[in-house]
Design a protein around this motif. Structure first.
Motif, PDB file in Angstrom:
ATOM      1  N   ALA A   1      39.135 -17.041  11.941  1.00  8.95           N
ATOM      2  CA  ALA A   1      39.285 -15.648  11.496  1.00  8.95           C
ATOM      3  C   ALA A   1      38.512 -14.742  12.451  1.00  8.95           C
ATOM      4  O   ALA A   1      37.449 -15.099  12.935  1.00  8.95           O
ATOM      5  CB  ALA A   1      38.727 -15.505  10.081  1.00  8.95           C
ATOM      6  N   THR A   2      39.051 -13.555  12.710  1.00  7.54           N
ATOM      7  CA  THR A   2      38.321 -12.627  13.576  1.00  7.54           C
ATOM      8  C   THR A   2      37.233 -11.953  12.749  1.00  7.54           C
ATOM      9  O   THR A   2      37.362 -11.847  11.529  1.00  7.54           O
ATOM     10  CB  THR A   2      39.259 -11.545  14.129  1.00  7.54           C
ATOM     11  OG1 THR A   2      39.872 -10.885  13.016  1.00  7.54           O
ATOM     12  CG2 THR A   2      40.321 -12.134  15.021  1.00  7.54           C
ATOM     13  N   PRO A   3      36.179 -11.467  13.406  1.00  7.73           N
ATOM     14  CA  PRO A   3      35.109 -10.796  12.660  1.00  7.73           C
ATOM     15  C   PRO A   3      35.636  -9.622  11.841  1.00  7.73           C
ATOM     16  O   PRO A   3      35.188  -9.372  10.732  1.00  7.73           O
ATOM     17  CB  PRO A   3      34.155 -10.309  13.756  1.00  7.73           C
ATOM     18  CG  PRO A   3      34.482 -11.095  14.950  1.00  7.73           C
ATOM     19  CD  PRO A   3      35.879 -11.569  14.833  1.00  7.73           C
TER      20      PRO A   3
ATOM     21  N   GLU B   1      28.282 -14.151  19.362  1.00 13.40           N
ATOM     22  CA  GLU B   1      28.310 -12.699  19.163  1.00 13.40           C
ATOM     23  C   GLU B   1      29.117 -12.302  17.950  1.00 13.40           C
ATOM     24  O   GLU B   1      28.781 -11.351  17.252  1.00 13.40           O
ATOM     25  CB  GLU B   1      28.888 -12.012  20.391  1.00 13.40           C
ATOM     26  CG  GLU B   1      27.928 -12.021  21.547  1.00 13.40           C
ATOM     27  CD  GLU B   1      28.580 -11.567  22.825  1.00 13.40           C
ATOM     28  OE1 GLU B   1      27.901 -11.589  23.854  1.00 13.40           O
ATOM     29  OE2 GLU B   1      29.768 -11.201  22.784  1.00 13.40           O
ATOM     30  N   GLU B   2      30.200 -13.026  17.707  1.00 16.50           N
ATOM     31  CA  GLU B   2      31.045 -12.667  16.567  1.00 16.50           C
ATOM     32  C   GLU B   2      30.258 -12.787  15.278  1.00 16.50           C
ATOM     33  O   GLU B   2      30.344 -11.932  14.399  1.00 16.50           O
ATOM     34  CB  GLU B   2      32.269 -13.582  16.517  1.00 16.50           C
ATOM     35  CG  GLU B   2      33.231 -13.368  17.658  1.00 16.50           C
ATOM     36  CD  GLU B   2      34.483 -14.195  17.476  1.00 16.50           C
ATOM     37  OE1 GLU B   2      34.460 -15.123  16.637  1.00 16.50           O
ATOM     38  OE2 GLU B   2      35.467 -13.921  18.156  1.00 16.50           O
TER      39      GLU B   2
ATOM     40  N   ASN C   1      25.176  -8.461  11.121  1.00 13.53           N
ATOM     41  CA  ASN C   1      24.547  -7.133  11.211  1.00 13.53           C
ATOM     42  C   ASN C   1      25.278  -6.110  10.364  1.00 13.53           C
ATOM     43  O   ASN C   1      24.666  -5.291   9.684  1.00 13.53           O
ATOM     44  CB  ASN C   1      24.533  -6.658  12.671  1.00 13.53           C
ATOM     45  CG  ASN C   1      23.420  -7.316  13.446  1.00 13.53           C
ATOM     46  OD1 ASN C   1      22.382  -7.630  12.884  1.00 13.53           O
ATOM     47  ND2 ASN C   1      23.632  -7.553  14.719  1.00 13.53           N
ATOM     48  N   SER C   2      26.583  -6.183  10.412  1.00 17.98           N
ATOM     49  CA  SER C   2      27.366  -5.244   9.628  1.00 17.98           C
ATOM     50  C   SER C   2      27.106  -5.435   8.133  1.00 17.98           C
ATOM     51  O   SER C   2      26.919  -4.459   7.397  1.00 17.98           O
ATOM     52  CB  SER C   2      28.842  -5.466   9.952  1.00 17.98           C
ATOM     53  OG  SER C   2      29.631  -4.607   9.202  1.00 17.98           O
TER      54      SER C   2
ATOM     55  N   ASN D   1      30.084 -22.540  26.577  1.00 24.34           N
ATOM     56  CA  ASN D   1      29.962 -21.527  25.540  1.00 24.34           C
ATOM     57  C   ASN D   1      29.053 -22.021  24.430  1.00 24.34           C
ATOM     58  O   ASN D   1      29.433 -22.861  23.635  1.00 24.34           O
ATOM     59  CB  ASN D   1      31.377 -21.249  25.013  1.00 24.34           C
ATOM     60  CG  ASN D   1      31.393 -20.058  24.088  1.00 24.34           C
ATOM     61  OD1 ASN D   1      30.403 -19.735  23.453  1.00 24.34           O
ATOM     62  ND2 ASN D   1      32.526 -19.398  24.013  1.00 24.34           N
ATOM     63  N   LYS D   2      27.847 -21.488  24.383  1.00 20.94           N
ATOM     64  CA  LYS D   2      26.866 -22.009  23.428  1.00 20.94           C
ATOM     65  C   LYS D   2      27.205 -21.649  21.988  1.00 20.94           C
ATOM     66  O   LYS D   2      26.709 -22.267  21.058  1.00 20.94           O
ATOM     67  CB  LYS D   2      25.458 -21.468  23.766  1.00 20.94           C
ATOM     68  CG  LYS D   2      24.900 -22.001  25.061  1.00 20.94           C
ATOM     69  CD  LYS D   2      24.829 -23.504  25.064  1.00 20.94           C
ATOM     70  CE  LYS D   2      24.545 -24.061  26.440  1.00 20.94           C
ATOM     71  NZ  LYS D   2      24.929 -25.456  26.595  1.00 20.94           N
ATOM     72  N   ALA D   3      28.023 -20.635  21.822  1.00 25.70           N
ATOM     73  CA  ALA D   3      28.391 -20.255  20.454  1.00 25.70           C
ATOM     74  C   ALA D   3      29.102 -21.414  19.769  1.00 25.70           C
ATOM     75  O   ALA D   3      28.933 -21.655  18.572  1.00 25.70           O
ATOM     76  CB  ALA D   3      29.285 -19.023  20.476  1.00 25.70           C
ATOM     77  N   ILE D   4      29.885 -22.142  20.549  1.00 26.26           N
ATOM     78  CA  ILE D   4      30.602 -23.285  19.979  1.00 26.26           C
ATOM     79  C   ILE D   4      29.605 -24.315  19.476  1.00 26.26           C
ATOM     80  O   ILE D   4      29.766 -24.873  18.390  1.00 26.26           O
ATOM     81  CB  ILE D   4      31.538 -23.924  21.019  1.00 26.26           C
ATOM     82  CG1 ILE D   4      32.604 -22.934  21.449  1.00 26.26           C
ATOM     83  CG2 ILE D   4      32.185 -25.170  20.458  1.00 26.26           C
ATOM     84  CD1 ILE D   4      33.606 -23.507  22.394  1.00 26.26           C
TER      85      ILE D   4
END
Lengths: 250, 342
Positions: free
Chosen positions: A138-140, A175-176, A182-183, B228-231
């Motif tokens: 799912a997208t943020p 980041e997502e 944060n939101s 990609n560290k997020a993974i």
């Protein structure tokens, strides 16, 4: 009533709070819709029994609507075509290319809208945990939309509460996830932030919890109220104490 | 779901992988072995042979007695308060027997294999079959693997779907080098992979399958290659147990006096917290492994006594740096911020 509580954990596991809220609301007689994405029903059931609540019984009498994410996903992907009844699966977004969570929201709405014969006090939506939705594709924006729709329905219309668990990390590269967290922080009425101790691992104090009451949202020009406690998790209980005053020290 | 981050050259994680499978054979569990680079037949031929109780106890016993005889002579004179503390056990004691021990210099005999049932999944052989699942969800290799696992679980009744099966057995699943390019996933080669959710979706579905059936799974992943560290963060969240192996081969730590007895470090990033509020955390977080001629052992890492005459500033700094990296805790219990140092 009508409150949005955010459970946030950083480098530690905040799921003990989820177990607490689940048994708390069930004992209070509320109707609970639990979207459990990460663990199986039996896991929650066993812990809840230690805390004095039976999830199976709550499900029987209609007080608890339990969405077991793992099982639902398997049914969606491996289920036979004939088995799928008229209702689409709540986790439909996994198999479709469109990543909106409308099916999941519809599920929540149907579970918590009171039927005529219900006598439960206020509806509650509990989600464990939201970060998994991002892992599933799912997208943020879709996740935030879902939460927004839930708030409108559950908090404003039905005057119920929402409790959501997310994971976050200060130097996270996801980041997502950080965007979503944060939101949500900005829109929450109460934030329970569970973190590890700054000094590292300790056997007697498992971490600290920051309780932030977002009084500033009420436009009375007051600042947020922040309280910090430390905690230790035991088999059937969690003990909280003021910083530095753990039982091991006194 | 045990998630292992491979060490750089894959030597030690392969060993751990084989141990898991060997334990399955010895306990009579069924096995499912999946790999994209080695045929499962070959993997199974190289499993270490189990040690019979007597031989292992003898080996450990010899070392233990050698140490003990020296001790009784000198009692501590200066730090006499420490005398009463129990001796630190570097390796697990023989009194608590859990699992079996293996001899890495010998391979398992084929007679032991006859008694168990095993299934293999070798990607190059499976490419001809079309997966039933819609392939837009994930990488087709992962989809095929999931399909295969689900089929075995269903057919062999590990999920309780066959009430006539009296004997309940456990399925041990081992998946080697997931996420590497051989599986068709490009997370190891590019920063912005084509389908970033392939691996995480795979793990979620696998987790569902494991929870639904009597099975346990170990996956090894070349984590050091994933850009990609997020993974990695998401994957940690989706696994029950995450262990990372860091070998000293080719790194500057090989010559560090702190690590001279060991071949690498074991990082426990997460331990399972199932069916209870707390998890069982051991006292120490610093574990190192070494590969002796016959045994692969994981021990507590302890600093050797600082006995050098010429203690220069630089070497002390190195040791301090290494020591700081040691106590970084694990994910299920809290990790502290790094700015504090002593």
């Amino acid at each position: 009533q009508g409150k949005f509580t955010l459970l946030r954990d950083t480098r530690t596991d905040g799921s003990f709070l989820v177990h607490h809220f689940l048994s708390f609301y069930l004992r209070a007689g509320c109707k609970v819709c639990f979207v459990a994405l990460l663990q199986s029903f039996s896991h929650y059931n066993i812990v809840a029994q230690k805390l004095g609540v039976s999830l199976a019984a709550a499900k029987e009498r209609g007080q608890l609507v339990f969405l077991e994410g793992l099982k639902s996903c398997l049914d969606l992907l491996f289920g036979e075509e004939e088995e799928q009844s008229g209702q689409p699966s709540p986790l439909q977004f996994i198999s479709e290319s469109a990543s909106n969570l409308k099916a999941l929201f519809d599920f929540v709405q149907t579970s918590l809208t009171p039927a005529g014969s219900d006598s439960w006090k206020g509806p509650v939506l509990l989600v464990d945990d939201l970060s998994v939705l991002l892992s599933l594709g799912a997208t943020p924006v879709a996740v935030l939309d879902f939460i927004h729709y839930c708030r409108v329905t559950v908090c404003s219309q039905l005057k119920g509460n929402i409790v959501v668990l997310v994971h976050s990390n200060e130097d996270s590269e996801d980041e997502e996830n950080e965007l979503v967290v944060n939101s949500l922080c900005h829109h929450s009425d109460l934030i329970l932030w569970v973190e590890g101790l700054a000094t590292g691992f300790c056997k007697d104090v498992h971490g600290q919890i920051k309780i932030i009451k977002r009084v500033s949202l009420e436009l009375t020009a007051e600042q947020d109220l922040v309280q910090i406690y430390q905690y230790k998790i035991q088999d059937k209980n969690v003990t909280f104490f003021a910083r530095g005053l753990s039982a091991a020290v006194l | 779901l045990v998630f292992t981050e491979e060490d750089k050259y894959g030597l030690y994680s392969n060993l751990l992988f084989k141990y898991f499978l060997a334990e399955g054979v010895v306990c009579g569990h069924d096995l499912f072995v999946a790999s994209a680079k080695e045929h499962p037949d070959n993997i199974l031929k190289e499993l270490p042979a189990p040690l019979l109780d007597d031989t292992y106890r003898n080996e450990l016993g010899e070392e233990a007695t050698a140490v003990k005889s020296e001790d009784f002579e000198d009692s501590m004179k200066i730090a006499w308060r420490y005398q009463n503390l129990p001796k630190m056990e570097a390796s697990p004691t023989t009194s608590t027997k859990f699992g079996h021990y293996y001899d890495v210099s010998k391979t398992m005999s084929s007679e032991l294999f006859q008694s168990i049932k095993w299934h293999g999944f070798y990607l190059p052989e499976e490419l001809s079959f079309q997966p039933k699942m819609k392939t837009c969800i994930m990488n087709s290799a992962y989809a095929r693997l999931l399909q295969s696992i689900q089929r075995i679980i269903y057919q062999e009744g590990f999920d309780g779907s066959d009430p006539q099966k009296k004997q309940k057995n456990i399925l041990r699943i081992g998946i080697q080098s997931l996420g590497s390019m051989l599986w068709g996933d490009d997370i190891c080669s590019s920063d912005t992979p084509e389908d970033i959710h392939s691996l995480t979706r795979f793990l979620y579905v696998l987790r569902g399958l494991l929870r639904k059936s009597l099975s346990a799974c170990i996956i090894t992943v070349p984590a050091h290659l994933i850009q990609n560290k997020a993974i990695m963060e998401r994957v940690t969240n989706l696994s029950d147990m995450v262990v990372g192996l860091e070998s000293f081969i080719g790194s500057e730590r090989e010559t560090n006096p702190l690590y001279k007895d060991y071949h690498g470090l074991v990082h426990v990033h997460q331990i399972p917290r199932l069916n209870s509020l707390i998890c069982d955390v051991s006292d120490t977080k610093d574990l190192a492994f070494r590969l002796k001629r016959k045994l692969f052992t994981i021990e507590r890492l302890h600093l050797p006594p600082d006995l050098s005459d010429t203690v220069s500033r630089t070497s002390k700094q190195d040791l301090a740096e290494s020591a700081k990296l040691l106590s970084s805790g694990c994910g299920a219990m809290a990790i502290g911020k790094k700015h504090l140092d002593f």
